[in-house]
Design a protein around this motif. Structure first.
Motif, short mmCIF file in Angstrom:
data_model
loop_
_atom_site.label_atom_id
_atom_site.label_comp_id
_atom_site.label_asym_id
_atom_site.label_seq_id
_atom_site.Cartn_x
_atom_site.Cartn_y
_atom_site.Cartn_z
N SER A 131 -4.88 -1.53 -18.95
CA SER A 131 -3.65 -0.77 -18.66
C SER A 131 -2.42 -1.44 -19.24
N VAL A 132 -2.45 -2.76 -19.39
CA VAL A 132 -1.32 -3.48 -19.98
C VAL A 132 -1.03 -2.97 -21.39
N ARG A 133 -2.06 -2.54 -22.09
CA ARG A 133 -1.88 -2.06 -23.47
C ARG A 133 -0.90 -0.90 -23.56
N GLN A 134 -0.78 -0.12 -22.47
CA GLN A 134 0.10 1.05 -22.49
C GLN A 134 1.57 0.69 -22.27
N CYS A 135 1.84 -0.55 -21.87
CA CYS A 135 3.22 -0.95 -21.54
C CYS A 135 3.91 -1.46 -22.81
N SER A 136 4.28 -0.56 -23.68
CA SER A 136 4.76 -0.91 -25.01
C SER A 136 6.13 -1.60 -24.99
N LYS A 137 6.89 -1.46 -23.90
CA LYS A 137 8.21 -2.08 -23.83
C LYS A 137 8.20 -3.42 -23.10
N LEU A 138 7.03 -3.92 -22.80
CA LEU A 138 6.91 -5.15 -22.02
C LEU A 138 7.50 -6.33 -22.79
N ARG A 139 8.39 -7.09 -22.11
CA ARG A 139 8.98 -8.29 -22.68
C ARG A 139 8.42 -9.56 -22.04
N LEU A 198 0.35 -0.16 -13.20
CA LEU A 198 0.72 -0.43 -14.59
C LEU A 198 0.78 0.87 -15.40
N ARG A 199 -0.15 1.77 -15.17
CA ARG A 199 -0.13 3.04 -15.89
C ARG A 199 1.08 3.88 -15.48
N ARG A 200 1.36 3.92 -14.17
CA ARG A 200 2.48 4.72 -13.68
C ARG A 200 3.83 4.17 -14.16
N CYS A 201 3.91 2.86 -14.31
CA CYS A 201 5.19 2.22 -14.66
C CYS A 201 5.29 1.91 -16.16
N SER A 202 4.31 2.29 -16.94
CA SER A 202 4.22 1.85 -18.33
C SER A 202 5.37 2.34 -19.20
N HIS A 203 6.00 3.44 -18.82
CA HIS A 203 7.00 4.05 -19.70
C HIS A 203 8.18 3.12 -19.96
N ASN A 204 8.69 2.47 -18.91
CA ASN A 204 9.89 1.63 -19.06
C ASN A 204 9.69 0.20 -18.55
N LEU A 205 8.47 -0.20 -18.26
CA LEU A 205 8.23 -1.52 -17.69
C LEU A 205 8.55 -2.61 -18.72
N GLU A 206 9.38 -3.59 -18.29
CA GLU A 206 9.79 -4.68 -19.18
C GLU A 206 9.24 -6.03 -18.75
N LEU A 225 0.83 -1.21 0.00
CA LEU A 225 0.00 0.00 0.00
C LEU A 225 0.86 1.26 0.00
N SER A 226 1.96 1.24 0.75
CA SER A 226 2.86 2.39 0.77
C SER A 226 3.48 2.63 -0.60
N PHE A 227 3.81 1.54 -1.29
CA PHE A 227 4.39 1.65 -2.62
C PHE A 227 3.39 2.26 -3.60
N VAL A 228 2.14 1.79 -3.53
CA VAL A 228 1.10 2.33 -4.41
C VAL A 228 0.91 3.82 -4.15
N THR A 229 0.87 4.21 -2.88
CA THR A 229 0.69 5.62 -2.52
C THR A 229 1.84 6.47 -3.02
N THR A 230 3.07 5.96 -2.84
CA THR A 230 4.26 6.70 -3.26
C THR A 230 4.27 6.95 -4.76
N LEU A 231 3.99 5.91 -5.54
CA LEU A 231 3.99 6.08 -6.99
C LEU A 231 2.82 6.93 -7.47
N SER A 232 1.70 6.87 -6.75
CA SER A 232 0.54 7.67 -7.14
C SER A 232 0.81 9.16 -6.98
N ASN A 233 1.70 9.50 -6.05
CA ASN A 233 1.99 10.91 -5.76
C ASN A 233 3.24 11.41 -6.46
N SER A 234 3.79 10.62 -7.37
CA SER A 234 5.01 11.02 -8.06
C SER A 234 4.84 10.82 -9.57
N ASP A 235 5.38 11.76 -10.34
CA ASP A 235 5.33 11.65 -11.79
C ASP A 235 6.59 10.99 -12.37
#
Length: 345
Positions: free
Chosen positions: A114-122, A90-98, A53-63
């Protein structure tokens, strides 16, 4: 005491040699070390119910913090999350998520979108998902993942009848089939010839003929195959011809529920088959432990049908013991090969 200055490039190089689980203390060294170590800390976060929960909150409050995440592993998050949390991450991490490993629960329609936005997913691993997943939505999601190489289907997916003709990413090499896969899906879908690893488990609808058809079509490229219990619609000898259907197979993990001793007969093994590792699983159900014996494998090796076989692993449910004469002979045969042997577990 004067602070010793290191350029950011040097700090990043030093930190690149530090395992991610040991990077957190570096945040407290100085401001420069903090900024250099932050991407390492968030590259592969170690998430458990207590800190989720702390991790979700932290990422939600950071760009920016989400852009550092490359591997998101939620397999240890059980009854601690919500669909909205998974979708947000998934949306917050989509930019570089592998790599993404889905949790057992809290993975439904919104996370799939939301998975659709993770274009670098391997790597997309949904094998633990217990919530009902519509495979049509999954197919829509992976169509945008051009770099995807590993895909594991959810075991709780609904029966699939309607599916697009061309659904696979161009570089897919590992495919894990599970859930509501149908015979029509196996026989009518055009699977890419880039697939080298195939796994099948928790597929209640697929039957022997459809599975054999799939293995024959992928046989020239498959190097690893894993077939585990339960697959209730398969016959008792469904994979007896697998070595003939897959002449390049090097690793075979199969439950004895779906093979007999004829798997290792001369007519079912091509000349000088390259199989290196044979892993025999067993459900433990009545009669399954006697379908293949240690001397069947020893004879196949001694007669030259499996010249590359080095490693054999057998489930303890098969009842093999090193004190048995047949097992002792197999141990001796495999021990003569480099790094060879028999493991019972």
């Amino acid at each position: 005491m004067q602070e010793f200055y290191l350029p950011p490039e040097v700090l990043e190089l030093i930190i690149s040699f530090v395992p991610s689980q040991f990077c957190a203390p570096l945040l407290y060294v100085s401001r420069d070390w903090y900024h250099a170590a932050l991407p390492c800390v968030y590259k592969r976060p170690r998430l458990y119910p207590k800190n989720y929960l702390s991790f979700v909150t932290t990422l939600s409050n950071s760009d920016t913090l989400g852009t550092y995440v490359q591997i998101l592993d939620l397999r240890y998050i059980i009854q601690s999350g919500k669909n909205s949390y998974t979708s947000r991450l998934l949306r917050r991490c989509s930019h570089n998520l592998e790599e993404f490993y889905a949790p057992q629960t809290s993975f439904g329609y919104a996370p799939l979108v939301s998975v659709r936005q993770c274009s670098k997913l391997r790597v997309l691993d949904l094998s633990l998902v217990s919530e009902t997943v519509d495979l049509r939505e999954l197919f829509l999601a992976i169509q945008n993942l051009q770099e995807l190489t590993v895909l594991n289907f959810p075991r709780s997916s609904v029966f699939c009848v309607d599916f697009p003709d061309n659904i696979w990413p161009p570089n897919l090499s590992h495919l894990g089939l599970a859930g509501g896969i149908s015979d029509e899906f196996l026989t009518e879908t055009r699977f890419p010839d880039t697939i080298t690893t195939l796994t099948m488990a928790h597929c209640p609808f697929i039957k022997t003929n459809a599975v054999k058809s799939l293995c024959r079509r992928l046989g020239s490229s498959l190097t690893s195959l894993r077939v585990t219990f339960p697959l209730p619609s398969l016959g008792y000898n469904a994979f007896d011809t697998i070595l003939k259907d897959c002449p390049e197979l090097r690793r075979l993990v199969v439950s004895t529920d779906y093979i007999t001793h004829r798997l290792l007969s001369a007519e079912n093994i091509p000349t000088e088959h390259p199989l290196e590792m044979l892993d025999l699983d067993c459900s433990g159900m009545l009669g399954q432990s006697r379908k293949i014996q240690a001397d069947d494998i020893a004879l196949a090796v001694l007669e030259g049908r499996l010249p590359e076989l080095r490693i054999v692993r057998a489930s303890i449910k098969l009842g093999w013991s090193k004190d048995d004469e047949e097992v002792a002979e197999l141990i001796e045969v495999l021990s003569d090969r480099e790094n060879g042997g028999l493991w019972i577990a």
